[in-house]
Design a protein around this motif. Structure first.
Motif, short mmCIF file in Angstrom:
data_model
loop_
_atom_site.label_atom_id
_atom_site.label_comp_id
_atom_site.label_asym_id
_atom_site.label_seq_id
_atom_site.Cartn_x
_atom_site.Cartn_y
_atom_site.Cartn_z
N THR A 46 0.82 -1.32 -0.13
CA THR A 46 -0.11 0.05 0.05
C THR A 46 0.82 1.30 0.14
O THR A 46 2.08 1.10 0.16
N LEU A 47 0.15 2.24 -0.35
CA LEU A 47 1.20 3.78 -0.23
C LEU A 47 1.60 3.78 1.19
O LEU A 47 2.54 4.29 1.50
N SER A 48 0.77 3.53 2.29
CA SER A 48 1.26 3.70 3.82
C SER A 48 2.55 2.68 3.84
O SER A 48 3.66 3.27 4.58
N LYS A 49 2.39 1.48 3.45
CA LYS A 49 3.61 0.60 3.94
C LYS A 49 4.87 1.11 2.82
O LYS A 49 5.91 0.95 3.25
N GLY A 50 4.18 1.49 1.77
CA GLY A 50 5.70 2.23 0.86
C GLY A 50 6.49 3.28 1.46
O GLY A 50 7.72 3.35 1.54
N ILE A 51 5.62 4.07 2.13
CA ILE A 51 6.21 5.58 2.59
C ILE A 51 7.12 4.89 3.78
O ILE A 51 8.23 5.55 3.91
N LYS A 52 6.68 3.94 4.69
CA LYS A 52 7.30 3.55 5.83
C LYS A 52 8.64 2.74 5.40
O LYS A 52 9.81 3.15 5.75
N LEU A 53 8.63 1.98 4.13
CA LEU A 53 9.54 1.28 3.92
C LEU A 53 10.81 2.14 3.28
O LEU A 53 12.04 1.75 3.48
N LYS A 54 10.11 3.07 2.55
CA LYS A 54 11.23 4.18 1.73
C LYS A 54 11.70 5.29 2.72
O LYS A 54 12.55 6.13 2.56
N LYS A 55 11.21 5.23 4.13
CA LYS A 55 11.41 6.24 4.95
C LYS A 55 11.20 7.79 4.46
O LYS A 55 11.99 8.56 4.52
N ILE A 56 9.99 7.89 3.80
CA ILE A 56 9.56 9.21 3.30
C ILE A 56 8.60 9.74 4.21
O ILE A 56 7.72 9.13 4.89
N GLU A 57 8.44 11.04 4.33
CA GLU A 57 7.73 11.95 5.27
C GLU A 57 6.31 11.73 4.56
O GLU A 57 6.26 12.09 3.27
N LEU A 58 5.46 11.63 5.34
CA LEU A 58 4.02 11.40 4.74
C LEU A 58 3.78 12.93 4.05
O LEU A 58 3.09 12.91 2.98
N GLU A 59 4.06 13.99 4.68
CA GLU A 59 3.68 15.08 4.17
C GLU A 59 4.32 15.33 2.83
O GLU A 59 3.87 16.09 2.00
N THR A 60 5.42 14.85 2.72
CA THR A 60 6.36 15.13 1.53
C THR A 60 5.33 14.63 0.43
O THR A 60 5.33 14.92 -0.72
N VAL A 61 5.06 13.22 0.51
CA VAL A 61 4.02 12.57 -0.07
C VAL A 61 2.87 13.29 -0.53
O VAL A 61 2.41 13.40 -1.82
N ARG A 62 2.09 13.64 0.65
CA ARG A 62 0.99 14.31 0.41
C ARG A 62 1.06 15.63 -0.65
O ARG A 62 0.22 15.95 -1.63
N LEU A 63 2.33 16.41 -0.16
CA LEU A 63 2.81 17.50 -1.17
C LEU A 63 2.68 17.39 -2.63
O LEU A 63 2.15 17.94 -3.50
N ALA A 64 3.48 16.36 -2.97
CA ALA A 64 3.75 15.99 -4.17
C ALA A 64 2.48 15.57 -4.83
O ALA A 64 2.37 15.76 -6.04
N PHE A 65 1.40 14.94 -4.46
CA PHE A 65 0.36 14.49 -4.96
C PHE A 65 -0.86 15.47 -5.05
O PHE A 65 -1.07 15.81 -6.05
N GLN A 66 -0.56 16.58 -4.05
CA GLN A 66 -1.45 17.48 -4.20
C GLN A 66 -1.01 18.32 -5.35
O GLN A 66 -1.90 19.31 -6.11
N GLN A 67 0.19 18.68 -5.70
CA GLN A 67 0.63 19.61 -6.82
C GLN A 67 0.10 18.99 -7.97
O GLN A 67 0.07 19.65 -9.13
N HIS A 68 -0.38 17.46 -8.03
CA HIS A 68 -0.75 17.02 -9.28
C HIS A 68 -2.42 16.80 -9.14
O HIS A 68 -2.89 15.99 -10.05
N GLY A 69 -2.93 17.54 -8.27
CA GLY A 69 -4.47 17.44 -8.27
C GLY A 69 -5.18 16.17 -7.56
O GLY A 69 -6.21 16.11 -7.42
N PHE A 70 -4.26 15.50 -6.58
CA PHE A 70 -4.65 14.59 -5.83
C PHE A 70 -5.11 14.90 -4.57
O PHE A 70 -4.19 15.78 -4.00
N GLU A 71 -5.57 13.97 -3.62
CA GLU A 71 -6.02 14.32 -2.19
C GLU A 71 -5.73 12.94 -1.61
O GLU A 71 -6.13 11.95 -2.13
N ILE A 72 -4.95 12.81 -0.63
CA ILE A 72 -4.71 11.55 -0.03
C ILE A 72 -5.33 11.61 1.51
O ILE A 72 -5.33 12.55 2.11
N ILE A 73 -6.14 10.58 1.59
CA ILE A 73 -7.10 10.46 2.91
C ILE A 73 -6.32 9.38 3.53
O ILE A 73 -6.05 8.39 3.04
N GLU A 74 -6.64 9.28 4.94
CA GLU A 74 -6.12 8.19 5.94
C GLU A 74 -7.04 6.79 5.58
O GLU A 74 -8.07 6.96 5.18
#
Length: 75
Positions: free
Chosen positions: A47-75
């Motif tokens: 899942t996106l959540s597992k991938g974020i943890k595995l890659k040690k990426i900040e959730l906020e970084t991911v959220r912002l990257a997707f927002q810039q392309h018109g996406f919204e991430i929900i829990e």
């Protein structure tokens, strides 16, 4: 209307619905999803959540990257 992604959704389903998400994810460091067969195998349970943890990426970084392309991430 924004495109909604769920953190606990399998990456395979996410990318099937929104193919443009692959480019965003690769930019964030999820390079493995471009390998042949990886999306069809690991992408079905990863899942996106597992991938974020595995890659040690900040959730906020991911959220912002997707927002810039018109996406919204929900829990």
């Amino acid at each position: 209307m924004s495109k909604v992604l769920k953190l606990d959704e399998p990456i395979f389903e996410l990318v099937t619905r929104h193919p443009e998400a692959v480019e965003i994810m690769v930019g964030l460091g999820f390079r493995d999803i471009t390998k042949p067969g990886m999306l069809q195998t690991a992408g079905r349970f990863m899942t996106l959540s597992k991938g974020i943890k595995l890659k040690k990426i900040e959730l906020e970084t991911v959220r912002l990257a997707f927002q810039q392309h018109g996406f919204e991430i929900i829990e």
